[in-house]
Design a protein around this motif. Structure first.
Motif: not given
Length: 511
Positions: A71-83
């Motif tokens: 979808x057009x708004x996503x949550x990812x975790x890049x290492x420790x960093x929520x993005x």
């Protein structure tokens, strides 16, 4: 087993041991209490690495592919960093307009902290009164439309010099990418700092390396709370060494300005004060709400040099690449330029405004190849967006590159078609959220006018004076259109072309 083989195996073993130790330390730290947040949807993260494995070296391309699924708004975790990644103009508008300045901060990275003097610049400093103070000074002294007009003779001089250097190449292929970088850096240096630095080539090298490392994907950026990762990060120490080289260059520039000011002479191109003179004067005047020191001045120097050089040269380069790939567009643009300037002169830069088709060519290049493909923001307070919670101090990346290629908003989005702007009223001044090459809101690029003035005139001149072809048997379809990694998206490969002087030209265009 010989010594070299033993040493190689020993090195690999030590490296794996270090990685294992770091993994165990991070794993131990990651067992903190879990805070329940109604995050936007996104791919399930793996332990430790999160979603890093799903990204390529060009994250904006990976984000577009993931957005098709999540979808057009996503949550990812890049290492420790929520993005949070936004790929929708509607959501971008809600965040960057309706809730601006709640999303007006910048995410922090190790490269920005080191190379831009602990965020003492403008582009990457936290939103607040210091940022307003420094932004106002730079707009008044360098970036306003009035000041940009006063630098017309500098632009003409440097473009004329470029034309002469190309003429001297004969029928040999030239690296146009490097020539353009040199052009824009010289214009920026002369306008902001009075003259081109004797260390200009080293500055360009440090700029390119710094911008590549500033995207937020260095290992120290992905695990910011790990002291072990930070201590063992080669990227961090590489940045420290680069910063030391910057210090030597910038300290020399500042000292030279101080000497001339002590003699009662301004360092500007026309004997007036340049930006560094102004910063030195107000530094000693004690008039500022936030006093500044040499590091503040050096941060602004690097800000102006990087913004004035990198984005403008990136746009010119991509425009020329697209013209080489699209002979029909090249022919049409050249015909317009040569008709408008058939007397061989531009009496003033207002003449460039007559180049309607060329303007659309540049607008289309900005659409397909925005110099900054991901607009980096950080939340300053908690907000609910489309029913999802965005906590404070969370990295937000607006995927401008994807929005400007979205078939929902653009017909034939992957094609280079300048004619689309003959009937399309979308503009890049920040109000059309499917087209934000310079950003929008409070953190919109303040140097847009300065940068564009260093783009259309050089391109017009190159099209007027020369016909262009690719070297050898190379065909337009052979040009690789992949970007290089980093904050800005310069084309990965340099553009080599063979210029042929147009038969009717004999003198450089002049203002």
């Amino acid at each position: 087993m010989d010594f070299d083989e033993f040493y190689s195996n020993f090195t690999i073993t030590i490296a794996l041991l270090i990685v294992t130790i770091i993994f165990l330390i991070i794993l131990k730290k990651s067992k903190a209490p879990v805070v329940i947040v109604n995050w936007p949807p996104g791919p399930k993260p793996l332990p430790i690495i999160g979603n890093i494995h799903q990204l390529s070296s060009l994250p904006f391309r990976s984000f577009r592919d993931l957005a098709k699924q999540y979808g057009p708004i996503m949550h990812l975790r890049l290492g420790q960093v929520p993005t949070i990644v936004v790929s929708s103009p509607e959501i971008a508008k809600e965040m960057l307009k309706e809730h601006d300045p709640s999303f007006a901060d910048r995410p922090q990275t190790i490269a920005l902290k080191i190379m831009w003097y602990n965020y003492k610049d403008i582009a990457f400093s936290p939103y607040g009164n210091y940022w307003r103070q420094m932004r106002k000074i730079c707009i008044v002294e360098l970036l306003s439309a009035k000041m940009v007009r006063t630098f017309a003779s500098i632009r003409n001089d440097e473009v004329t010099r470029l034309v002469k250097s190309i003429q001297m190449s004969g029928d040999q292929a030239i690296n146009l990418t490097d020539s353009i970088f040199s052009l824009t850096s010289s214009i920026t240096c002369r306008a902001a700092f009075g003259k081109v630095s004797k260390d200009n080539e080293l500055l360009i090298k440090l700029l390119k390396e710094g911008m590549e490392m500033a995207g937020g994907f260095e290992i120290a950026d992905l695990y910011p709370t790990s002291k072990v990762v930070n201590a063992l990060s080669w990227g961090k120490w590489r940045l420290v060494m680069m910063r030391r080289k910057l210090d030597v260059i910038f300290d020399g520039i500042i000292d030279e300005h101080k000497v001339n000011l002590g003699k009662g002479k301004g360092n500007g191109e026309f004997g007036n004060e340049d930006l560094i003179d102004v910063l030195l004067r107000i530094k000693d005047g004690g008039e500022l709400e936030f006093p500044i020191h040499n590091d503040n001045i050096k941060a602004v120097i690097f800000d102006m040099f990087s913004a004035g050089t990198d984005t403008s040269s990136t746009l010119i380069d991509w425009t020329m690449v697209e013209l080489m790939r699209n002979p029909r567009v090249m022919e049409k643009a050249q015909a317009e330029v040569r008709e408008v300037f058939k007397d061989g002169k531009i009496t003033d830069e207002g003449e460039v405004q007559k180049l309607k088709y060329l303007k659309n060519v540049i607008r289309e290049a900005l659409r397909l190849h925005p110099p900054v493909p991901l607009l980096p923001r950080a939340s300053r307070e908690e907000h609910v967006i489309k029913g999802y919670t965005i906590p404070p101090k969370v990295k937000v990346l607006v995927n401008n590159w994807a929005m400007q290629r979205d078939p929902k908003y653009w017909t034939n989005p992957e094609s280079f078609e300048p004619e689309r702007f003959e009937t399309n009223s979308k503009d890049f001044i920040g109000g059309d959220f499917e087209y934000l090459p310079f950003g929008t809101g409070r953190r919109m690029c303040p140097g847009m006018t300065f940068g564009l003035a260093s783009v259309d005139f050089p391109i017009a001149t190159l099209l007027y004076h020369f016909n262009w072809k690719l070297p050898g048997q190379m065909k337009p379809k052979d040009l690789d259109m992949i970007e290089s990694p980093g904050i800005t998206a310069l084309r990965k490969d340099s553009l080599f072309v063979v210029p042929t002087p147009a038969a009717f030209t004999n003198t450089p265009i002049c203002i």
